[in-house]
Write an enzyme that holds these catalytic residues in place. Structure first.
Site, mmCIF file in Angstrom:
data_model
loop_
_atom_site.group_PDB
_atom_site.id
_atom_site.type_symbol
_atom_site.label_atom_id
_atom_site.label_comp_id
_atom_site.label_asym_id
_atom_site.label_seq_id
_atom_site.Cartn_x
_atom_site.Cartn_y
_atom_site.Cartn_z
ATOM 1 N N SER A 108 23.944 42.742 -54.245
ATOM 2 C CA SER A 108 24.502 41.424 -53.958
ATOM 3 C C SER A 108 23.989 40.436 -54.990
ATOM 4 O O SER A 108 22.917 40.627 -55.580
ATOM 5 C CB SER A 108 24.073 40.965 -52.557
ATOM 6 O OG SER A 108 24.403 39.602 -52.344
ATOM 7 N N TYR B 288 18.138 39.708 -45.876
ATOM 8 C CA TYR B 288 19.277 40.197 -46.648
ATOM 9 C C TYR B 288 18.958 40.148 -48.136
ATOM 10 O O TYR B 288 19.158 41.129 -48.864
ATOM 11 C CB TYR B 288 20.525 39.365 -46.337
ATOM 12 C CG TYR B 288 21.766 39.839 -47.047
ATOM 13 C CD1 TYR B 288 22.533 40.868 -46.510
ATOM 14 C CD2 TYR B 288 22.170 39.274 -48.251
ATOM 15 C CE1 TYR B 288 23.670 41.326 -47.155
ATOM 16 C CE2 TYR B 288 23.302 39.727 -48.917
ATOM 17 C CZ TYR B 288 24.056 40.751 -48.359
ATOM 18 O OH TYR B 288 25.175 41.214 -49.021
#
Length: 220
Positions: free
Chosen positions: A156, A171
């Protein structure tokens, strides 16, 4: 030779975790459109079977297998089943991933560090990072015997930049871990014929990314 032929995946066998919907589904269909047979791994049975059906409509073989990517032994059984059916595994796409669950009903997935529970933090790390190790090890053992294969991990942008306006520490940490795991494994297995790469998307209009994109202030 045409450009399409250069990138043909005709009769290659791919496993896509979290392939039932969102980016996983889009990438699974793209692999099938390029000629690959695709195995969908997910716990979302209805959506997973639909994705598998769409792949079959493209003329490729497809399986949907309900597998928990946190169950190490279950992943091993899945890999054995896929190898027994196809006789090879060419591609592993480690896509399964989650964000925080709201701590209260109707709450947000953006949770300040001082408010997030240990269980919430642990679950994000396990799904986003541990599962990449579990799947890469089991599939990698097949690829090492074959002396070829490609592992693609979904990282990401959050592995590289702080998400101002969002509180999603677990995350970000998990995806940064995926990036370093990818670099290290790429170095270890390059000479063994296995390529290991990562893709780091930004916010996408998927079920996972819809929350931030639907927040006008954050979107701006």
């Amino acid at each position: 030779m045409s450009t399409l032929n250069l990138f043909s995946l005709k009769d290659r066998v791919a496993i896509v975790t979290g392939g039932a919907r969102g980016l996983g589904k889009a990438m699974a269909l793209a692999l099938a459109e390029s000629g690959a047979h695709v195995v969908i791994i997910d716990l979302l049975k209805e959506e997973g079977m639909e994705t598998s059906r769409e792949i079959a409509e493209l003329g490729r073989e497809s399986l949907f297998l309900s597998v928990n990517v946190l169950d190490y032994d279950q992943i091993g059984e899945m890999v054995d089943l896929v190898y027994e059916k196809f006789g090879r595994i060419d591609i592993l796409l480690n896509n399964a991933g989650i964000v925080y669950k709201p701590e209260v009903e109707g709450g947000s997935a953006s949770i300040p560090l001082d408010k997030v529970s240990r269980e919430n933090w642990d679950n994000v790390l396990k799904v986003n990072l541990n599962s990449v190790f579990y799947c890469s090890q089991h599939v990698g053992r097949v690829m090492l015997k074959q002396k070829f294969g490609s592992i693609i991990n979904i990282a990401s942008m959050s592995a590289f930049v702080a998400n101002l306006g969002r509180s999603n520490n677990a995350y970000c940490a998990s995806k940064a871990g995926v990036v370093m795991f990818t670099r290290q494994l790429a170095g270890e297995w390059a000479e063994k014929g296995i390529r290991v790469n990562a893709i780091a998307p930004g916010y996408m209009k998927t079920d996972l990314g819809a929350g931030p994109l639907n927040d006008p202030e954050l979107k701006e």
